[in-house]
Motif scaffolding. Structure first.
Motif, mmCIF file in Angstrom:
data_model
loop_
_atom_site.group_PDB
_atom_site.id
_atom_site.type_symbol
_atom_site.label_atom_id
_atom_site.label_comp_id
_atom_site.label_asym_id
_atom_site.label_seq_id
_atom_site.Cartn_x
_atom_site.Cartn_y
_atom_site.Cartn_z
ATOM 1 N N GLN A 56 65.757 -23.300 -77.421
ATOM 2 C CA GLN A 56 64.441 -22.678 -77.383
ATOM 3 C C GLN A 56 63.887 -22.605 -78.800
ATOM 4 O OE1 GLN A 56 65.575 -18.964 -75.456
ATOM 5 N NE2 GLN A 56 64.502 -19.673 -73.612
ATOM 6 N N GLN A 58 63.022 -20.194 -80.589
ATOM 7 C CA GLN A 58 63.613 -19.120 -81.398
ATOM 8 C C GLN A 58 65.091 -19.358 -81.701
ATOM 9 O OE1 GLN A 58 62.262 -18.943 -78.371
ATOM 10 N NE2 GLN A 58 63.138 -17.349 -77.111
ATOM 11 N N GLU A 60 67.658 -20.079 -79.514
ATOM 12 C CA GLU A 60 68.646 -19.718 -78.499
ATOM 13 C C GLU A 60 68.961 -20.906 -77.611
ATOM 14 O OE1 GLU A 60 67.618 -16.217 -76.267
ATOM 15 O OE2 GLU A 60 66.765 -15.267 -78.049
#
Length: 156
Positions: A56, A58, A60
């Motif tokens: 993702q 961000q 993750e």
């Protein structure tokens, strides 16, 4: 929406846990859930050099997928999207990128899904055709496409 990162041998444990989270319900549905069998099957087929982490923005881990050569075709396997990320279009976006890579290489993609798995409908929506089945799995193939048409239609 996502980026790919190469997987390593050290990613095995977290990807095994992802596999268990993603497949448990389907395996239980057909009476085949067994953590040791799942571990053994993943251990015997994990090819980190063909496996990509789906990340993702961000940073993750949202899933993983493996696609690499097998008998003159491409083999798609270990395509797992974290349950909390499913139903948001991420799997389709990842698959579209893999299909574009296969089309650019002019290679078909082969895969198998567990009997009674919802994954069969997902792959059918993306142009995969069922080629066979056995007691536990259903087999699919997608021919390479050029210009949005299957190559065999382009050659006519």
């Amino acid at each position: 929406m996502f980026t790919f990162e190469p997987a390593t041998v050290e990613d095995f444990d977290r990807l095994l846990q992802l596999r268990l989270r993603c497949m448990r319900e389907s395996l239980e549905r057909i009476g085949r859930f067994d953590e040791w069998r799942a571990y053994d099957r993943f251990r015997n087929s994990y090819r980190p050099h063909y496996t990509r982490l789906i990340m993702q923005p961000q940073g993750e881990l949202a899933g993983c997928v493996a696609m690499g050569p097998a008998d003159g075709d491409l083999r798609l396997e270990h395509f797992y999207i974290a349950p909390e990320q499913q139903g948001k279009g991420l799997g389709s976006a990842v698959l579209r990128q893999l299909l574009a890579e296969a089309d650019a290489a002019a290679l078909p993609i082969r895969l198998s899904v567990l009997q009674q798995s919802d994954a069969g409908r997902f792959y059918a929506r993306h142009g995969f055709m069922q080629t066979g089945e056995d007691e536990w799995d259903v087999y699919y193939v997608r021919a390479p496409q050029a210009g949005g048409q299957p190559m065999e239609k382009q050659l006519r």
